[in-house]
Design a protein around this motif. Structure first.
Motif, PDB file in Angstrom:
ATOM      1  N   THR A 278       2.367  -1.311  -5.770  1.00 47.57           N
ATOM      2  CA  THR A 278       1.277  -1.149  -4.591  1.00 47.57           C
ATOM      3  C   THR A 278      -0.108  -1.774  -5.308  1.00 47.57           C
ATOM      4  OG1 THR A 278       0.428   0.281  -3.000  1.00 47.57           O
ATOM      5  CG2 THR A 278       0.419   0.988  -5.082  1.00 47.57           C
TER       6      THR A 278
ATOM      7  N   TYR B  79      -0.950  -3.849   7.594  1.00 47.48           N
ATOM      8  CA  TYR B  79      -0.795  -3.816   6.325  1.00 47.48           C
ATOM      9  C   TYR B  79       0.827  -3.313   6.235  1.00 47.48           C
ATOM     10  CZ  TYR B  79      -5.790  -3.581   5.920  1.00 47.48           C
ATOM     11  OH  TYR B  79      -7.139  -4.074   6.117  1.00 47.48           O
TER      12      TYR B  79
ATOM     13  N   VAL C 237      -9.801   1.597   4.363  1.00 47.18           N
ATOM     14  CA  VAL C 237      -8.815   0.622   3.838  1.00 47.18           C
ATOM     15  C   VAL C 237      -9.565  -0.821   4.107  1.00 47.18           C
ATOM     16  CG1 VAL C 237      -6.634  -0.592   3.802  1.00 47.18           C
ATOM     17  CG2 VAL C 237      -6.757   1.980   3.458  1.00 47.18           C
TER      18      VAL C 237
ATOM     19  N   MET D  18       0.878  -1.177  -0.003  1.00 52.47           N
ATOM     20  CA  MET D  18       0.020  -0.006  -0.113  1.00 52.47           C
ATOM     21  C   MET D  18       0.929   1.225   0.185  1.00 52.47           C
ATOM     22  SD  MET D  18      -2.934   0.943   2.713  1.00 52.47           S
ATOM     23  CE  MET D  18      -3.160  -0.839   2.785  1.00 52.47           C
TER      24      MET D  18
END
Length: 131
Positions: A51, A23, A116, A1
């Motif tokens: 990403t 993450y 997210v 990410m």
């Protein structure tokens, strides 16, 4: 990410919250601090290329930030974008944001993490990930 935020402290705070949620995160200041953002050049941007989701908080009243958003949409059309947006959105920005997940600015780290997680359809694996 990838987290794009022009304010280093804010970008790092968002990244920290996302890492705590499990993450792996890279952080970029966007066009701020660069003569020209690598994303807009011929070589592109390695963190953006690698990403699976981009959190964009660049301040879209600035044309340079809009250019970054256009490049992300063009070069990586399959990569989901979570964009922090101002309350007043002009027609050009609205068109650019079509298909993006939007959060009103200023969004808290907790709101970004929750968005997210919903974009992934679940929470990340338990425990922080290496980034």
């Amino acid at each position: 990410m990838l987290v794009e935020h022009p304010d280093e402290a804010s970008g790092l705070a968002i990244a920290s919250g996302l890492r705590f949620a499990g993450y792996a995160v890279a952080v970029c200041p966007g066009p701020q601090g660069h003569e020209k953002c690598p994303l807009t050049g011929p070589a592109g941007c390695a963190p953006a290329h690698d990403t699976d989701l981009v959190v964009c908080s660049l301040g879209y009243e600035h044309e340079a930030a809009r250019e970054i958003l256009r490049e992300l949409r063009t070069r990586y059309p399959g990569t989901p974008l979570l964009v922090e947006v101002p309350s007043d959105i002009d027609a050009e920005l609205q068109e650019l944001l079509n298909g993006c997940r939007q959060l009103p600015e200023p969004a808290s780290t907790e709101q970004i993490v929750a968005a997210v997680q919903s974009m992934y359809g679940h929470a990340a694996e338990e425990g922080p990930a290496d980034a």
